[in-house]
Design an enzyme around this catalytic site. Sequence first.
Site, PDB file in Angstrom:
ATOM      1  N   SER A 261     -24.350  -9.369   7.268  1.00  0.00           N
ATOM      2  CA  SER A 261     -25.130  -9.162   8.459  1.00  0.00           C
ATOM      3  C   SER A 261     -26.314  -8.847   8.216  1.00  0.00           C
ATOM      4  O   SER A 261     -27.317  -9.055   9.086  1.00  0.00           O
ATOM      5  CB  SER A 261     -24.509  -7.687   9.175  1.00  0.00           C
ATOM      6  OG  SER A 261     -24.409  -6.580   8.110  1.00  0.00           O
TER       7      SER A 261
ATOM      8  N   HIS B 138     -29.196  -1.089   9.096  1.00  0.00           N
ATOM      9  CA  HIS B 138     -29.584  -2.519   9.166  1.00  0.00           C
ATOM     10  C   HIS B 138     -31.108  -2.477   9.544  1.00  0.00           C
ATOM     11  O   HIS B 138     -31.528  -1.816  10.108  1.00  0.00           O
ATOM     12  CB  HIS B 138     -28.745  -3.475   9.871  1.00  0.00           C
ATOM     13  CG  HIS B 138     -27.304  -3.717   9.817  1.00  0.00           C
ATOM     14  ND1 HIS B 138     -26.350  -2.676   9.982  1.00  0.00           N
ATOM     15  CD2 HIS B 138     -26.657  -4.715   9.075  1.00  0.00           C
ATOM     16  CE1 HIS B 138     -25.158  -3.215   9.496  1.00  0.00           C
ATOM     17  NE2 HIS B 138     -25.426  -4.353   9.073  1.00  0.00           N
TER      18      HIS B 138
END
Length: 267
Positions: free
Chosen positions: A41, A248
């Site tokens: 990711s 993230h």
Amino acid sequence: MRRSRLVTLAVSLAASIGATLTLAVPAQAAPADRYVALGDSYASGVGAGSYTSESGSCQRSTNAYPALYNANIKPASYKSVACSGATTTDVINNQLSALSSTTTLVSVTIGGNDVGFANIMTTCVLYGESQCVAAVQAAEDKARAELSGKLAKVYSGIRSKAPSARVVVVGYPVFYQLGTVCVGLSANSRAKINEGINLVDDITRSAAASAGFTFADVRSVFVGHQLCSYGEKWLHALNFASIGISYHPTAAGQSGGYYPVFRSAAG
């Protein structure tokens, strides 16, 4: 007469040197790289928004560092098969097929899911300091025992599929700036999480070096932009409305942090 001949000789010599210098300076060629991006990711760009429709649940973003490299450098060809949730096994089974003998540049960010980044953060948020520290310690033990070997298999697969490619292994940012006033997790939890990320990055760097690959270390460039820092945050904090983007990089983290480090390492 002699003077005239000398002048003529000098002019001819100058013209000859000029022609030689012109031939010696190559014309600037268009980028010829055939670039393939692999990974999880952090490589696909989860948290950076602007996901491509073709990527589905892999959530490949046009703001991710591989896509930014493609947009800015314009290599001869580009393909990203990076996918949210990918492990080293997923790269081997599902992503290496994108490589070929004509591939000249490869990037890969992988390893975090093999040691359970997501599960660790869930434990730390929901169950408090003691369980958080224990979860990170268990992940560190697993990383020391298994991660180097798993990465070696990925890197061997990359070299086998793309024998002539430059390979850049891109690491992970450390989540927290320590020593600041910060709500949420305890200082001990934050320090232990950082310790675990540093271990993963250090193991990855050593494995990359053993394979003859370049390691692109993003840790220093994220300093001042981490969670609990006073600068612009380049990482998402816990987001209950969109849990998957938590921890993230933001679009700014990809463009200001990941992209320049990768661009420099890619040459």
